[in-house]
Motif scaffolding. Structure first.
Motif, PDB file in Angstrom:
ATOM      1  N   ALA A 125      -6.723  54.887  54.429  1.00 23.94           N
ATOM      2  CA  ALA A 125      -6.567  53.960  55.548  1.00 23.94           C
ATOM      3  C   ALA A 125      -5.098  53.570  55.720  1.00 23.94           C
ATOM      4  N   LEU A 126      -4.388  53.357  54.601  1.00 21.44           N
ATOM      5  CA  LEU A 126      -2.965  53.038  54.681  1.00 21.44           C
ATOM      6  C   LEU A 126      -2.189  54.189  55.314  1.00 21.44           C
ATOM      7  N   TYR A 127      -2.489  55.406  54.914  1.00 18.99           N
ATOM      8  CA  TYR A 127      -1.792  56.560  55.477  1.00 18.99           C
ATOM      9  C   TYR A 127      -2.065  56.667  56.975  1.00 18.99           C
ATOM     10  N   ALA A 128      -3.284  56.371  57.367  1.00 24.02           N
ATOM     11  CA  ALA A 128      -3.620  56.403  58.796  1.00 24.02           C
ATOM     12  C   ALA A 128      -2.837  55.349  59.560  1.00 24.02           C
ATOM     13  N   ALA A 129      -2.654  54.163  58.945  1.00 24.80           N
ATOM     14  CA  ALA A 129      -1.890  53.113  59.621  1.00 24.80           C
ATOM     15  C   ALA A 129      -0.450  53.544  59.831  1.00 24.80           C
ATOM     16  N   GLY A 138      -3.965  49.307  54.724  1.00 22.19           N
ATOM     17  CA  GLY A 138      -5.257  49.997  54.742  1.00 22.19           C
ATOM     18  C   GLY A 138      -6.301  49.138  54.051  1.00 22.19           C
ATOM     19  N   LEU A 139      -7.524  49.062  54.630  1.00 24.71           N
ATOM     20  CA  LEU A 139      -8.591  48.207  54.103  1.00 24.71           C
ATOM     21  C   LEU A 139      -9.774  49.044  53.643  1.00 24.71           C
ATOM     22  N   ARG A 140     -10.399  48.560  52.582  1.00 27.20           N
ATOM     23  CA  ARG A 140     -11.661  49.167  52.131  1.00 27.20           C
ATOM     24  C   ARG A 140     -12.535  48.056  51.561  1.00 27.20           C
ATOM     25  N   TRP A 141     -13.697  47.828  52.190  1.00 30.46           N
ATOM     26  CA  TRP A 141     -14.654  46.832  51.697  1.00 30.46           C
ATOM     27  C   TRP A 141     -15.297  47.351  50.404  1.00 30.46           C
ATOM     28  N   ILE A 142     -15.408  46.460  49.413  1.00 27.21           N
ATOM     29  CA  ILE A 142     -15.983  46.847  48.129  1.00 27.21           C
ATOM     30  C   ILE A 142     -17.498  46.784  48.220  1.00 27.21           C
ATOM     31  N   GLU A 143     -18.094  47.952  48.150  1.00 28.28           N
ATOM     32  CA  GLU A 143     -19.557  48.039  48.242  1.00 28.28           C
ATOM     33  C   GLU A 143     -20.149  48.253  46.858  1.00 28.28           C
ATOM     34  N   VAL A 176      -2.890  47.435  60.908  1.00 24.24           N
ATOM     35  CA  VAL A 176      -3.979  47.467  59.937  1.00 24.24           C
ATOM     36  C   VAL A 176      -4.985  48.523  60.362  1.00 24.24           C
ATOM     37  N   VAL A 177      -5.441  49.324  59.401  1.00 23.29           N
ATOM     38  CA  VAL A 177      -6.487  50.317  59.654  1.00 23.29           C
ATOM     39  C   VAL A 177      -7.587  50.107  58.628  1.00 23.29           C
ATOM     40  N   VAL A 178      -8.813  50.006  59.108  1.00 20.46           N
ATOM     41  CA  VAL A 178      -9.975  49.874  58.237  1.00 20.46           C
ATOM     42  C   VAL A 178     -10.490  51.265  57.911  1.00 20.46           C
ATOM     43  N   PHE A 179     -10.833  51.456  56.670  1.00 17.71           N
ATOM     44  CA  PHE A 179     -11.303  52.779  56.262  1.00 17.71           C
ATOM     45  C   PHE A 179     -12.536  53.193  57.050  1.00 17.71           C
ATOM     46  N   ASP A 180     -12.523  54.473  57.426  1.00 18.92           N
ATOM     47  CA  ASP A 180     -13.661  55.083  58.104  1.00 18.92           C
ATOM     48  C   ASP A 180     -13.950  56.407  57.398  1.00 18.92           C
ATOM     49  N   PRO A 181     -15.216  56.724  57.173  1.00 13.51           N
ATOM     50  CA  PRO A 181     -15.512  58.005  56.495  1.00 13.51           C
ATOM     51  C   PRO A 181     -14.859  59.218  57.140  1.00 13.51           C
ATOM     52  N   ALA A 182     -14.561  59.112  58.472  1.00 11.01           N
ATOM     53  CA  ALA A 182     -13.913  60.233  59.152  1.00 11.01           C
ATOM     54  C   ALA A 182     -12.530  60.509  58.561  1.00 11.01           C
ATOM     55  N   LEU A 183     -11.875  59.474  58.034  1.00  6.45           N
ATOM     56  CA  LEU A 183     -10.568  59.677  57.399  1.00  6.45           C
ATOM     57  C   LEU A 183     -10.691  60.568  56.171  1.00  6.45           C
ATOM     58  N   ARG A 184     -11.779  60.366  55.422  1.00  8.11           N
ATOM     59  CA  ARG A 184     -12.000  61.189  54.243  1.00  8.11           C
ATOM     60  C   ARG A 184     -12.237  62.637  54.639  1.00  8.11           C
ATOM     61  N   GLU A 185     -13.019  62.813  55.705  1.00  2.75           N
ATOM     62  CA  GLU A 185     -13.286  64.177  56.178  1.00  2.75           C
ATOM     63  C   GLU A 185     -12.003  64.828  56.684  1.00  2.75           C
ATOM     64  N   LYS A 186     -11.185  64.022  57.367  1.00  2.00           N
ATOM     65  CA  LYS A 186      -9.917  64.556  57.859  1.00  2.00           C
ATOM     66  C   LYS A 186      -9.030  64.984  56.696  1.00  2.00           C
TER      67      LYS A 186
END
Length: 792
Positions: free
Chosen positions: A510-514, A490-495, A522-532
């Motif tokens: 993102a890791l759980y989604a993968a 799972g990936l998350r860009w540091i903002e 590999v799964v890149v984090f998407d805000p929809a994952l947080r909502e899910k």
């Protein structure tokens, strides 16, 4: 009696504390003995010589009784000293009664006799007893104070010669009628030196010790008076003052033995030995000056009287020289003590520095252990959080990767935990050498790792993650095994401005989604994952309330026997009808129940409710019940007992129940296999659901307690282009099950052609919309009276 028992093998410090009644009794006896003894000693000089000796002998007997009684009553820590004192008093009693006999018989008392030997032997016995009396254990050597005692004895010897022996014997040129009386004052010096040592060096305050020292002074005074009296032609029995002194010495020794302090003084056997306590400097100065002054006085006196002879010079000089030598020796001892203290201080300083160094090293080691994984040596979660916060503060471009190994638990189960640990170490090494410069690899626990990668942009981060996945696909050589694994990332860009906890949570999502998408990707984090994830949490809370409020229902789908379509069983299916909203689909709340653990109480409720519903159908139509079992349910130690209780409550026999399990159960709930085997022994049947969709089902067929295979709907022929390829697969599954003695159940049967093909291939049971969709319990009885093929 407890107080009278011996305690062999115990140190003095561990000796039982004296009983309060023994202490009080000892004090009373000691005081009473003093009163009676002093009275007897004062009366003795007024009696005839024979009576005096008899009283003196009886007084000695009373001392022997007092010492023996004190030994038994107070149990001293070092009894040898008091036994030597007892020996001394026995010698005195023997000599006294012997003298009394000689006086009564009218024998000449001026001749040396065996009784004088007994008197002489008393003195070293009393000196030895005083030397080994136990003190409070504060001093380093048992010979402490002996040098001071020798110095005092030497000085006292010069004074004795100068003031008594020389003027009373040698100056007059005539020995006493009984020359052996000269030995008594000299022997007294030996005893007194031990007493003075006891006072000056140990500083004892025990009442028993003080009585002994006073007895020694009384004995010295009596012997000196006796010597002076005999030297001047007095009676051999001695003047009254001598008799009183000897009596007082006896009385004080007896009182010392009876006093409870004789048993309360104990040495400290294991305590650190303290340095000797030196005598004060003025005392040494006095000793240095006293011998020469006494010698000078003697010489001047002899010169004035004209009686100067060699002994008047030799004896004082010899005594003075001996005192000087002993003083030098004592000063040398004190210098040694000072050097030892300095050395000890240096050693303690070195030890302190070494201890501080070890403490710093230990603190550094503990700090390292607190922030690093003990197996791989990588940073742990705490250090990862710190490094992530630092990366946010620096605003350095980069991202957070979280990955774990797919199927790692299977490695532990097949090859053991040592092999699993070795694999984790190998993974850490392989990934660590391929990271971009400035990146941090951490192990979060188990098979989960994280990376703070310093890369230029999100594309570079994705490329780094893809390289990790490709790297971990290569086999590992571990403990003689060639292991294959893969990783979900799972990936998350540091903002800038993001919170550390949010970054960790998002990368984990993102890791759980993968993993949910099939792993090894590999799964890149998407805000929809947080909502899910939030939606899943809300679903869990609603489901918890639904179970309590009665919103859950059990629906049933018929399972028929082939051919003919006769009802054989029903499968229990959970449905959720919310009171304040639309129905919630199973594919939405079942995964949430699995993830939250609610599937355990929900599954138990489904089983118990279904057993109650089906009990009547079983009795009337022979309809069995099929219930799905979650891996989490099988992990519960009481699962088998819960199933038995549900059957018993409903009055349903075990043969009426079919438990459906999936390959996930077999992979994640090995401990539950034993419970399944036990239930199967009771008569419960076990069916393997979704057979063929896993990669290792054939191995499970060999080892597991199952009775039937459920053919997944994806294998059934349809109108699609691959229909011709599915039929051989179904035939192979049915033939394999038949060869193993297992039944087959086809699910998802929709058409008559599918039903006919399954019957032709030998499949025993089928279910699907062809025979009826899932329905409420109220509708089931109407469908159980005949064939169900036409009712679809």
């Amino acid at each position: 009696r407890a107080a009278g028992r011996r305690w062999p093998g115990r140190s003095p410090a561990a000796r039982p504390i004296a009983r309060p009644d023994a202490v009080l009794l000892g004090r009373r006896w000691s005081l009473g003995y003093l009163v009676v003894g002093v009275s007897t000693g004062l009366i003795a000089p007024l009696t005839p010589s024979a009576v005096q000796e008899g009283l003196y002998g009886l007084l000695g007997v009373s001392v022997i009784a007092a010492v023996a009684g004190g030994l038994r009553l107070h149990r001293p820590a070092r009894p040898l000293a008091w036994r030597l004192l007892l020996l001394a008093m026995v010698l005195v009693v023997v000599a006294n009664f012997g003298w009394a006999g000689m006086i009564a018989a009218g024998l000449n008392q001026s001749h040396f006799s065996i009784f004088d030997v007994a008197y002489y032997a008393m003195y070293p016995a009393l000196a030895a007893a005083t030397a080994i009396l136990p003190v409070h254990g504060r001093y380093g050597s048992p010979l402490a104070g002996m040098t001071e005692a020798a110095i005092i004895t030497s000085t006292a010897g010069v004074l004795l010669w100068t003031l008594l022996v020389d003027p009373l014997v040698f100056d007059v040129g005539t020995l006493p009628r009984d020359p052996d009386v000269l030995a008594y004052p000299i022997l007294d010096l030996m005893i007194l030196s031990m007493g003075i040592r006891l006072i000056l060096v140990t500083g004892t305050r025990a009442r028993a010790h003080l009585f002994i020292i006073l007895a020694q002074f009384a004995l010295l005074a009596a012997d000196i008076v006796y010597f002076v009296s005999v030297a001047n032609g007095g009676r051999m029995t001695g003047p009254p003052l001598t008799v009183i002194g000897w009596s007082m010495a006896n009385v004080l020794l007896g009182a010392a033995a009876l006093h409870p302090s004789m048993g309360s003084v104990a040495t400290a056997p294991s305590a650190r030995l303290a340095p000797e306590r030196p005598v004060a400097l003025p005392f040494y100065v006095l000793l240095v000056l006293l011998s020469p002054a006494a010698g000078a006085y003697s010489v001047l006196t002899q010169l004035r009287t004209g009686h100067l002879d060699p002994f008047d010079v030799i004896v004082p000089i010899a005594g003075t020289m001996l005192t000087a030598v002993l003083l030098v020796a004592r000063l040398g001892q004190l210098t040694g003590v000072a050097q030892r203290r300095a050395t000890d201080l240096d050693t303690r300083t070195i030890d302190l520095e070494d201890a501080l160094h070890r403490q710093h090293a230990l603190q550094a080691e503990l700090a390292h252990q607190a922030l690093h994984d003990p197996l791989t040596g990588l940073p742990n979660r705490a250090l990862l959080l710190r490094r992530t916060a630092e990366a946010l503060d620096r605003a350095t471009p980069g991202g957070l990767l979280m990955f774990d190994l797919d199927g790692f638990k299977d490695v532990n189960d097949r090859y053991g935990h040592p092999a699993g640990d070795a694999l984790l170490i190998a993974v850490a090494h392989r990934i660590g050498v391929r990271l971009p410069s400035g990146s941090v690899l951490a192990r979060l626990g188990g098979d989960e790792f994280a990376i703070i990668a310093e890369v230029a942009d999100p594309d570079a981060l994705a490329e780094c993650a893809t390289e990790i996945v490709a790297t971990l696909r290569m086999p590992f050589e571990v403990q003689g095994h060639r292991l294959h694994t893969s990783a979900s990332v799972g990936l998350r860009w540091i903002e800038p401005g993001a919170a550390t906890d949010d970054l960790i949570r998002d990368a984990d999502l993102a890791l759980y989604a993968a993993k949910s998408l099939g792993k090894d990707q590999v799964v890149v984090f998407d805000p929809a994952l947080r909502e899910k994830r939030l939606e899943g949490a809300r679903t869990v809370e609603r489901l918890r309330s639904a179970l309590d409020c009665g919103e859950l229902e059990v629906w049933y789908q018929p399972i028929v026997a082939l051919p003919g379509g006769r009802s054989a069983a029903v499968e229990a299916l959970l449905r959720w009808r919310a009171f304040d909203g639309p129905a919630v689909p199973p594919d939405r709340f079942i995964p949430a129940a699995e993830q939250s653990g609610l599937i355990v109480p929900v599954g138990e409720w489904v089983l118990r409710q279904a057993c109650r519903d089906v009990a009547g159908w079983w009795r009337e139509h022979g309809t069995a019940l099929s219930v799905n079992v979650s891996p989490l349910q099988l992990r519960e130690p009481g699962f088998a007992a819960m199933v038995r209780a549900g059957l018993a409550e409903a009055g349903l026999p075990p043969s009426a129940l079919i438990l459906e399990i999936t390959e996930n159960v077999l992979m994640r709930a090995e401990d539950g296999i034993a419970q399944l085997a036990a239930l199967r022994a009771d008569g419960v049947r076990i069916a393997l659901d979704d057979f063929g969709t896993g990669y290792s089902s054939l191995a499970y067929l060999r080892d597991l307690p199952i009775d039937a295979l459920k053919i997944d709907r994806s294998f059934l022929p349809s109108d699609g282009p691959d229909s011709g390829q599915r039929t051989p697969l179904v035939r192979a599954i049915v033939e394999l099950a038949g060869a193993l003695g297992l039944n087959t159940i086809a699910e998802g049967v929709e058409t008559a052609q599918q039903a006919a093909l399954l019957a032709e291939l030998g499949c025993q049971w089928a279910q699907g919309n062809r025979y009826g969709a899932a329905m409420t319990a109220q509708r089931i009885p109407a469908l159980l009276s005949g064939p169900l093929a036409e009712s679809a």
